[in-house]
Design an enzyme around this catalytic site. Structure first.
Site, PDB file in Angstrom:
ATOM      1  CB  SER A 204      -0.947  -0.160   1.239  1.00  0.00           C
ATOM      2  OG  SER A 204      -2.005   0.868   1.107  1.00  0.00           O
ATOM      3  CD  GLU A 322      -5.482  -4.476  -3.587  1.00  0.00           C
ATOM      4  OE1 GLU A 322      -5.514  -3.799  -2.267  1.00  0.00           O
ATOM      5  OE2 GLU A 322      -4.283  -4.847  -3.870  1.00  0.00           O
ATOM      6  CG  HIS A 416      -5.532  -2.655   0.838  1.00  0.00           C
ATOM      7  ND1 HIS A 416      -4.849  -2.484  -0.529  1.00  0.00           N
ATOM      8  CD2 HIS A 416      -5.010  -1.737   1.695  1.00  0.00           C
ATOM      9  CE1 HIS A 416      -3.895  -1.388  -0.081  1.00  0.00           C
ATOM     10  NE2 HIS A 416      -4.268  -1.126   1.061  1.00  0.00           N
TER      11      HIS A 416
END
Length: 536
Positions: A204, A322, A416
């Site tokens: 990320s 995600e 995610h």
């Protein structure tokens, strides 16, 4: 012991000392590893050092205790109910420290430097899920670190630029990461690590940081492989001019200072770091790197299109779900399917039919989740693969599509960051609200596979795992080869045919127009697209 590490005289088997160029450190043994925590790599960025590049840490005298994590950077609170709210050992501006896990017998072992995520706003190198022990037992020296976050790490402002000999500001968190890599280069041999075999990795915002490091001339030569998990190749503000639809970073800083009611930089530096960080977040400040011509020479996508990135192999990928845990990124839902189609036609023009074919109104929220996933994360991974292939560098791409009951029951299949505890072998050390990973052999088997793939990549730039399929390089097929990770890893060709090409065309149009960012403005949130056809 190898690498300058030895048992501390009179301290028993539990303690070890290392005499590094930076100074002597006392760590501890843990199941065949030697662990050093809270090691300072640069001067504390407090007082006059707030919003200045990191300064070298003087060599300390005596033996410094390195048995406890250092505090994380002051940061705004996580969103209520967030899966990602980290457990951290306090917060303080004196935060520029790193942590090391090294095998006891390490001799010139590969070094794996991991950058935590958190939108450049939150997180720290002490997060339990990032414990480096399992990867270190595969023969790596694992390093995690803190860097400046939020307004403390990324504020640009004309007065700060005027203070700088280079005439730039912002990017302080990125400069911290570069300082940490320099510390690793100069000191990691004392811990049994090889300074010529450094992998920089992150997920990320940590993966976005990896993109910054790939693009930054200041980081060149400090690492030799890169891992970008769920990176997002978005447009960024330039320092002093409007670019890609983004206002100048210095102007963003001026607006923030005005909103906070500060008279000048001295007044801003006098504010308590926690008060400042919280107030900036409440004022809407969102940290990002700044294209300043020095630390970040140009837009990231331009760097990769020109082949100017660091010439190193890359392992990159994204997760099938995600946005399932990031639904706040989605635009407000349309009133009905007719409103959805009308919004897409307004935004996409002659590309609307392609968009609606891939993300039809009938799919509802599932389509909107997939569109934003593909535009932010999937396209980025594919673009990195193509950028590496264009300059003859190896790239290894994955799609993490693994689910388990606790996640699926909450609509979070492949969410995610879901791959992180599998890579690190930390399924039992996730955050409190994380869907609990079952303690079953199939989950442990998958974790072993991912840990092995990542560790092998750190060893020689080629991911491999005993008893698992060969991971093909992206360039082995014109459509791109990937590894799809579901119940088990499986090689595939282009896991989402046509999806990445559509978003690539969209980005090219927006870049050509020059007045529209390419980031979260996807689907119903897309502004009208300039032009009606693709041109070279």
């Amino acid at each position: 012991m190898a690498g300058g590490v030895k048992a501390a005289p009179g301290q028993g088997d539990g303690e070890v000392r290392v005499n590094a160029p930076a100074g002597a450190l006392r760590g501890y043994r843990e199941d065949g590893l030697q662990v050093f925590k809270g090691v300072p790599y640069a001067r504390p960025p407090v007082g006059e050092y707030r919003w200045r590049p990191p300064a070298p840490m003087p060599i300390w005298s005596g033996v410094r205790d390195a048995t406890r994590f250092g505090p994380a950077c002051p940061q705004p609170p996580s969103r209520p109910g967030s899966l990602y709210a980290p457990a951290l050992p306090g917060q303080h501006e004196d935060c520029l420290t790193l942590n090391i896990w090294t095998p006891e017998a390490a001799r010139r072992a590969p070094v794996f430097v991991y950058l935590h995520g958190g939108a450049l706003n939150t997180g720290g190198g002490a997060e339990p899920m990032l414990d480096g022990a399992a990867l270190a037992r595969r023969g790596l020296v694992v390093v995690t670190l803190n860097y400046r976050l939020a307004v403390l790490g990324y504020l640009a402002h004309p007065a700060l630029s005027a203070e700088s000999p280079q005439g730039v500001s912002g990017n302080y968190g990125l400069l911290d990461q570069i300082a940490a890599l320099r510390w690793v280069r100069d000191n990691i041999s004392a811990f049994g690590g090889d300074p010529d075999a450094v992998t920089v990795a992150g997920e990320s915002a940590g993966a976005l940081s990896v993109l910054y490091l790939l693009a930054s001339p200041l980081a060149r030569g400090l690492f030799h492989r890169a891992v970008a998990q769920s990176a997002y190749l978005i447009s960024h503000p330039a320092l002093s001019r409007a670019e890609c639809g983004e206002p100048p970073a210095e102007e963003i800083g001026e607006r923030l200072v005005h909103a906070l009611g500060a008279r000048d930089l001295d007044a801003l530096r006098a504010l308590d770091a926690h008060t400042l960080t919280r107030a900036a977040a409440e004022a809407g400040y969102a940290p990002l790197g700044t294209v300043d011509g020095r630390v970040l020479p140009r837009q990231l996508l331009d760097v990769f299109e020109r082949g100017e990135q660091a010439p190193v192999p890359v392992l990159a990928g994204f997760n099938s779900g995600e946005v399932r845990s990031l639904r706040f990124l989605l635009p407000p839902p349309p009133a009905d399917s007719g409103a959805y189609e009308a919004a897409v036609r307004r935004g996409y023009g002659d590309l609307a039919e392609d968009f609606l074919r891939l993300y039809p109104a009938a799919d509802g929220e599932e389509g909107r989740l997939a569109a934003l996933r593909d535009a932010l994360y999937g396209w980025t991974a594919d673009r990195l693969g193509r950028a590496c292939a264009a300059v003859g560098q190896d790239a290894w791409l994955y799609l993490f599509d693994h689910g388990y009951a606790a996640a699926s029951e909450r609509g979070l299949h492949g969410f995610h960051a879901a791959e992180i505890p599998y890579v690190f072998g930390t399924a039992a050390r996730t955050t409190p609200l994380w869907p609990r990973i079952p303690d079953r052999e199939e989950e442990r088997r998958l974790s072993r596979a991912l840990g092995d793939y990542w560790a092998a990549f750190a060893w020689d730039g080629r991911p491999a795992a005993d008893g698992q399929p060969r991971w093909p390089a992206y360039a082995e097929h014109p459509g791109g080869r990937w590894l799809r990770v579901a119940a088990a890893p499986t090689p595939v060709v282009d896991p989402l045919p046509g999806h990445f090409a559509l978003h690539d065309t969209l980005v090219r149009r927006r870049r050509r127009a020059g007045d529209t960012p390419w980031n979260w403005n996807i689907g119903c949130a897309a502004p009208p697209l300039a032009g009606t056809s693709e041109t070279p």
